[in-house]
Design an enzyme around this catalytic site. Sequence first.
Site, PDB file in Angstrom:
ATOM      1  N   ALA A 140       0.868  -1.173   0.000  1.00 32.90           N
ATOM      2  CA  ALA A 140       0.000   0.000   0.000  1.00 32.90           C
ATOM      3  C   ALA A 140       0.907   1.227   0.000  1.00 32.90           C
ATOM      4  O   ALA A 140       2.071   1.154   0.406  1.00 32.90           O
ATOM      5  CB  ALA A 140      -0.874  -0.009   1.248  1.00 32.90           C
ATOM      6  N   GLU A 160      -0.064  -9.439  -0.737  1.00 35.28           N
ATOM      7  CA  GLU A 160      -1.490  -9.751  -0.552  1.00 35.28           C
ATOM      8  C   GLU A 160      -2.229  -9.798  -1.889  1.00 35.28           C
ATOM      9  O   GLU A 160      -3.113 -10.635  -2.089  1.00 35.28           O
ATOM     10  CB  GLU A 160      -2.124  -8.714   0.391  1.00 35.28           C
ATOM     11  CG  GLU A 160      -1.588  -8.840   1.809  1.00 35.28           C
ATOM     12  CD  GLU A 160      -1.985  -7.678   2.701  1.00 35.28           C
ATOM     13  OE1 GLU A 160      -1.563  -6.535   2.424  1.00 35.28           O
ATOM     14  OE2 GLU A 160      -2.726  -7.899   3.677  1.00 35.28           O
ATOM     15  N   GLY A 184       0.833  -5.072   0.807  1.00 34.40           N
ATOM     16  CA  GLY A 184      -0.315  -5.190  -0.094  1.00 34.40           C
ATOM     17  C   GLY A 184       0.035  -5.840  -1.426  1.00 34.40           C
ATOM     18  O   GLY A 184      -0.848  -6.376  -2.099  1.00 34.40           O
ATOM     19  N   GLU A 224       4.580  -5.197   7.420  1.00 32.32           N
ATOM     20  CA  GLU A 224       3.772  -4.184   8.104  1.00 32.32           C
ATOM     21  C   GLU A 224       4.227  -3.912   9.531  1.00 32.32           C
ATOM     22  O   GLU A 224       4.089  -2.798  10.032  1.00 32.32           O
ATOM     23  CB  GLU A 224       2.284  -4.596   8.101  1.00 32.32           C
ATOM     24  CG  GLU A 224       1.595  -4.442   6.751  1.00 32.32           C
ATOM     25  CD  GLU A 224       1.815  -5.624   5.819  1.00 32.32           C
ATOM     26  OE1 GLU A 224       2.581  -6.548   6.169  1.00 32.32           O
ATOM     27  OE2 GLU A 224       1.210  -5.621   4.742  1.00 32.32           O
TER      28      GLU A 224
HETATM   29  N1  CAA Z   1       4.580   3.306  -0.533  1.00 33.34           N
HETATM   30  C1  CAA Z   1       4.975   4.486  -1.048  1.00 33.34           C
HETATM   31  N2  CAA Z   1       6.151   4.677  -1.667  1.00 33.34           N
HETATM   32  C2  CAA Z   1       6.955   3.614  -1.781  1.00 33.34           C
HETATM   33  C3  CAA Z   1       6.623   2.345  -1.260  1.00 33.34           C
HETATM   34  C4  CAA Z   1       5.363   2.215  -0.619  1.00 33.34           C
HETATM   35  N3  CAA Z   1       4.931   1.047  -0.132  1.00 33.34           N
HETATM   36  N4  CAA Z   1       7.642   1.502  -1.493  1.00 33.34           N
HETATM   37  C5  CAA Z   1       8.580   2.211  -2.149  1.00 33.34           C
HETATM   38  N5  CAA Z   1       8.168   3.476  -2.321  1.00 33.34           N
HETATM   39  C6  CAA Z   1       8.875   4.584  -2.980  1.00 33.34           C
HETATM   40  C7  CAA Z   1      10.017   5.112  -2.103  1.00 33.34           C
HETATM   41  O1  CAA Z   1       9.519   6.015  -1.132  1.00 33.34           O
HETATM   42  C8  CAA Z   1      10.875   5.768  -3.146  1.00 33.34           C
HETATM   43  O2  CAA Z   1      10.281   7.011  -3.507  1.00 33.34           O
HETATM   44  P1  CAA Z   1      11.197   8.373  -3.572  1.00 33.34           P
HETATM   45  O3  CAA Z   1      12.186   8.064  -4.661  1.00 33.34           O
HETATM   46  O4  CAA Z   1      10.196   9.412  -3.932  1.00 33.34           O
HETATM   47  O5  CAA Z   1      11.827   8.524  -2.233  1.00 33.34           O
HETATM   48  C9  CAA Z   1      10.731   4.845  -4.356  1.00 33.34           C
HETATM   49  O6  CAA Z   1       9.528   4.109  -4.145  1.00 33.34           O
HETATM   50  C10 CAA Z   1      11.867   3.855  -4.498  1.00 33.34           C
HETATM   51  O7  CAA Z   1      12.006   3.161  -3.266  1.00 33.34           O
HETATM   52  P2  CAA Z   1      13.379   3.044  -2.459  1.00 33.34           P
HETATM   53  O8  CAA Z   1      14.254   4.217  -2.767  1.00 33.34           O
HETATM   54  O9  CAA Z   1      13.049   2.784  -1.027  1.00 33.34           O
HETATM   55  O10 CAA Z   1      13.995   1.759  -3.161  1.00 33.34           O
HETATM   56  P3  CAA Z   1      14.974   0.690  -2.493  1.00 33.34           P
HETATM   57  O11 CAA Z   1      15.424  -0.187  -3.611  1.00 33.34           O
HETATM   58  O12 CAA Z   1      16.007   1.366  -1.655  1.00 33.34           O
HETATM   59  O13 CAA Z   1      14.034  -0.164  -1.503  1.00 33.34           O
HETATM   60  C11 CAA Z   1      12.061  -1.396  -0.888  1.00 33.34           C
HETATM   61  C12 CAA Z   1      12.988  -0.925  -2.030  1.00 33.34           C
HETATM   62  C13 CAA Z   1      12.781  -2.421  -0.026  1.00 33.34           C
HETATM   63  C14 CAA Z   1      10.864  -2.048  -1.574  1.00 33.34           C
HETATM   64  C15 CAA Z   1      11.631  -0.185  -0.035  1.00 33.34           C
HETATM   65  O14 CAA Z   1      11.134   0.829  -0.906  1.00 33.34           O
HETATM   66  C16 CAA Z   1      10.552  -0.508   0.964  1.00 33.34           C
HETATM   67  O15 CAA Z   1      10.830  -1.071   1.997  1.00 33.34           O
HETATM   68  N6  CAA Z   1       9.282  -0.119   0.666  1.00 33.34           N
HETATM   69  C17 CAA Z   1       8.176  -0.276   1.575  1.00 33.34           C
HETATM   70  C18 CAA Z   1       7.662  -1.687   1.591  1.00 33.34           C
HETATM   71  C19 CAA Z   1       6.550  -1.810   2.608  1.00 33.34           C
HETATM   72  O16 CAA Z   1       6.729  -1.579   3.787  1.00 33.34           O
HETATM   73  N7  CAA Z   1       5.371  -2.226   2.124  1.00 33.34           N
HETATM   74  C20 CAA Z   1       4.218  -2.437   2.973  1.00 33.34           C
HETATM   75  C21 CAA Z   1       3.332  -1.238   2.991  1.00 33.34           C
HETATM   76  S1  CAA Z   1       2.064  -1.370   4.212  1.00 33.34           S
HETATM   77  C22 CAA Z   1       0.855  -2.303   3.514  1.00 33.34           C
HETATM   78  O17 CAA Z   1       0.958  -2.760   2.396  1.00 33.34           O
HETATM   79  C23 CAA Z   1      -0.337  -2.502   4.400  1.00 33.34           C
HETATM   80  C24 CAA Z   1      -1.378  -3.391   3.877  1.00 33.34           C
HETATM   81  O18 CAA Z   1      -1.427  -4.571   4.189  1.00 33.34           O
HETATM   82  C25 CAA Z   1      -2.433  -2.870   3.069  1.00 33.34           C
END
Ligand code: CAA
Length: 260
Positions: free
Chosen positions: A67, A115, A112, A135
Amino acid sequence: MEYNNLIVELADDIITLTISREKALNALNKETMQELNHFFTVEALQNKSLKGIIITGAGPKSFVAGADIKEFLGLDADAGKEMAKYGQDVFFAIEQFHRPVIAAVNGFALGGGCELAMACHMRIAGEKARFSQPEVNLGLIPGYGGTQRLVQLIGKGKAMELLMTADMVGAEEALRLGLVNHVVPQGDEVTKAKEILLKISEKAPLAISKIISCVDAFYRICEDGFAKEVAEFGACCKTEDFKEGAAAFVERRKADFKGR
Ligand code: CAA
């Protein structure tokens, strides 16, 4: 309907649906969820000769990174519940779709994103695919069915471990766990999914849709679990830990959780 975040391509009566927000690693913002909802509950139903649907992510790096965390800032308990309920309903529409839906996982399938893949009827992983329910790093629990479908797919013990540690598993480990059906060379995920859909399309269509609804019926015992997930996702959204977790992600630092 024109979509801003989905690319719909039809070939051989198979739709390849690409989640396309590459700059955010295809994270599911509200608009993308609304578009997915429209696609599965309106548009795809209109195609009477459809053989199946493949869902994949744009770009080389990510299927769907979860998400959209940037939309979490300011989310309260009621909005959190509403978000989880809406997401679950969209994913139920995918799970209950009358034609086979296959996730072609080309990279990160996190939160998500994992999921979404689990709501599909099958999953094909490229060699670089990575799966996680991260999460708890955000002071949250999965809200789009992850606490239920991960248990369904890989069993309670390993699901507990992955949900609580937020560990990421690679494609081969996902195959070993039963989280994915096949691992293929990177870039071949959609081709493999298409091969399976073409094989299925030679079978009796009504029988296929009944397989989907009967297998689904087996898991309807989990309905309470899905409702509990919505309630607890909302409850997480009013904690200090959630605010800290979402802020820490945006500020690119480690979260400092207090258990409040
Ligand atoms: N939401 C919003 N933006 C996201 C994102 C997310 N879930 N995942 C990545 N991005 C964005 C980053 O913020 C970044 O944007 P900017 O360049 O504007 O800063 C861009 O995508 C590239 O990401 P990274 O620079 O972080 O890339 P990386 O290669 O260093 O890392 C990653 C990749 C490990 C996937 C890391 O981005 C990450 O950990 N993302 C979050 C993953 C996460 O926690 N997902 C769960 C969300 S909660 C959820 O989904 C709840 C549910 O059940 C509904």
